[in-house]
Design an enzyme around this catalytic site. Structure first.
Site, short mmCIF file in Angstrom:
data_model
loop_
_atom_site.label_atom_id
_atom_site.label_comp_id
_atom_site.label_asym_id
_atom_site.label_seq_id
_atom_site.Cartn_x
_atom_site.Cartn_y
_atom_site.Cartn_z
N ASP A 146 0.87 -1.18 0.00
CA ASP A 146 0.00 0.00 0.00
C ASP A 146 0.91 1.23 0.00
O ASP A 146 1.80 1.34 0.85
CB ASP A 146 -0.88 -0.01 1.24
CG ASP A 146 -1.75 1.24 1.37
OD1 ASP A 146 -2.69 1.37 0.58
OD2 ASP A 146 -1.48 2.06 2.27
N ASP A 148 1.34 5.10 0.61
CA ASP A 148 0.68 6.19 1.34
C ASP A 148 1.56 7.43 1.28
O ASP A 148 2.20 7.83 2.25
CB ASP A 148 0.43 5.76 2.79
CG ASP A 148 -0.41 6.76 3.56
OD1 ASP A 148 -0.80 7.79 2.97
OD2 ASP A 148 -0.66 6.53 4.76
N GLU A 150 1.69 11.19 1.26
CA GLU A 150 0.81 12.29 1.68
C GLU A 150 1.52 13.64 1.55
O GLU A 150 2.19 14.06 2.48
CB GLU A 150 0.35 12.06 3.11
CG GLU A 150 -0.46 10.78 3.29
CD GLU A 150 -1.01 10.62 4.71
OE1 GLU A 150 -1.18 11.63 5.42
OE2 GLU A 150 -1.25 9.48 5.11
N TYR A 227 -11.42 11.19 6.20
CA TYR A 227 -11.40 11.66 7.58
C TYR A 227 -10.38 12.79 7.67
O TYR A 227 -9.69 13.08 6.69
CB TYR A 227 -11.09 10.54 8.57
CG TYR A 227 -10.08 9.52 8.11
CD1 TYR A 227 -8.72 9.80 8.06
CD2 TYR A 227 -10.49 8.24 7.72
CE1 TYR A 227 -7.80 8.84 7.64
CE2 TYR A 227 -9.58 7.28 7.31
CZ TYR A 227 -8.24 7.59 7.27
OH TYR A 227 -7.33 6.65 6.83
#
Length: 387
Positions: A146, A148, A150, A227
């Protein structure tokens, strides 16, 4: 709440048996019902991010389809895990002996984790990232990776970025997909599934440097981080993980529904999208005492509150009253004397997200993070709603 995790593995075995029995059931005229039951049970997935959670202390493993271990990091362009992280990852992989259907991925990055823009900027850097990521998954018995980052093209978290991140992100994932397929050749010959590749992505302006339609060709699914819509960087309070927009929200407020529609419009199939749930709340102090603090200016971001603490100290306790934003499908707390506003997720808001996933044919629900719900209340809500 009583755990039903011990029933999950027998249920999965029963569904596999139903698949093998389909030819006989055809003769009995029951195939349509059997296929429907199997498809319904397997269509929607529960995807858990995991940091320091100890699975030996939980009976909830059987409710989870995919465990994503967080985090591996980039060091000198290589994807690596420190020795302590390796041991924790092996504890998760060991769960596959109990449930062979469980998928375990390794997530690379996280908020404030740098090195992505630099690694993706050259062909050799992308190959090194891809090769070391695939090797790490294969060497540790994981089922996939995965990514990620950011975020591509953004530096809010303090990492380096570049206008070229948009194209380089696609190229990085293309090379990672190819490396995983090379490492997975022997795995496929043994009759096992190929290595998976997912990405954790934000929405709205935080996805403006992602070529979403191109990326979807290389990933199995997108973990939408629906979120943290309001946080220490936003000007007002609000619903930090709302499904829809509040009637009091600004016109450009981020929501889970708007994130889904953004990715669908870019060409991503619904079945590639998992929406996010948060096992924590966000508190704001010195909030303007208007409309119970919802979408109001505040003086100080108070911090993050895990679900057990919300239950024990805040929800309808110590001067805090729980309210329900019917438009947003989200709960919040307001303490008028302390002028503190708290936005969070609960079983009711999760039930709304489960219903949304099923109504729109999405992949499932992903959440941050497993150790924040030791009693399993929120995970149980996801599991029951999707099953």
């Amino acid at each position: 709440m009583r755990s039903i995790g011990h029933n999950a593995r027998p249920i999965r075995r029963g569904l596999r048996a139903a698949l093998w029995a389909l030819p006989c059931m055809l003769a009995a005229g029951a195939a349509t019902a059997a296929i429907s039951a199997v498809a319904t049970a397997h269509r929607f997935r529960v995807i858990a991010y995991v940091t320091r959670w100890n699975p030996a202390e939980s009976s909830d493993v059987g409710k989870i389809d995919t465990l994503i271990f967080a985090f591996a990091q980039l060091k000198a362009g290589r994807v690596v895990l420190d020795p302590t992280a390796v041991r924790r990852l092996h504890d998760l992989v060991a769960l596959k002996a109990q449930d062979p259907a469980l998928c375990v991925e390794v997530s690379i990055g996280g908020w404030g984790a740098g090195g992505f823009s630099e690694a993706a900027s050259t062909a050799s850097g992308r190959r090194l990232f891809a090769r070391t990521a695939a090797r790490l998954a294969a060497a540790n018995g994981a089922d996939g990776i995965d990514v990620d980052w950011e975020y591509p093209g953004h530096r809010e978290s303090g990492i380096k970025s570049s206008p070229e991140d948009r194209g380089n992100f696609t190229r990085l994932l293309k090379d990672t997909r190819a490396a995983l397929d090379r490492y997975g050749a022997a795995r496929r010959r043994a009759g096992r599934k190929r290595y998976t590749l997912s990405v954790a992505v934000a929405d709205g302006p935080y996805a403006d440097h992602i070529a979403i339609g191109a990326v979807r060709r290389y990933v199995d699914w997108f973990n939408l981080m629906t979120y943290d819509f309001v946080n220490a960087m936003t000007a007002t309070t609000g619903n930090h993980t709302g499904l829809y927009a509040s009637t009091r929200a600004p016109r450009d407020a981020r929501t889970a529904d708007r994130a889904v529609r953004q990715f669908l419009a870019a060409g991503v199939p619904a079945a590639q999208l998992a929406i996010g749930a948060a096992f924590y709340g966000r508190a704001f102090a010195r909030v303007r005492p208007v409309r119970r603090g919802l979408y109001q200016p505040y003086g100080r971001f108070q911090g993050v509150l895990p679900w057990p603490r919300l239950v024990s100290e805040f929800i309808d306790k110590n001067g805090y009253t729980r309210y329900w934003d019917a438009a947003a499908r989200a709960p919040y707390l307001w303490n008028p004397s302390a002028r503190i506003f708290i936005t969070y997720e609960d079983p009711r808001s999760i039930a709304a997200k489960d219903a949304y996933v099923k109504a729109h044919g999405l992949r499932g629900v992903t959440y941050w993070e497993q150790s924040l719900d030791p009693g399993g209340t929120l995970l149980d809500a996801i599991y029951r709603g999707l099953r």
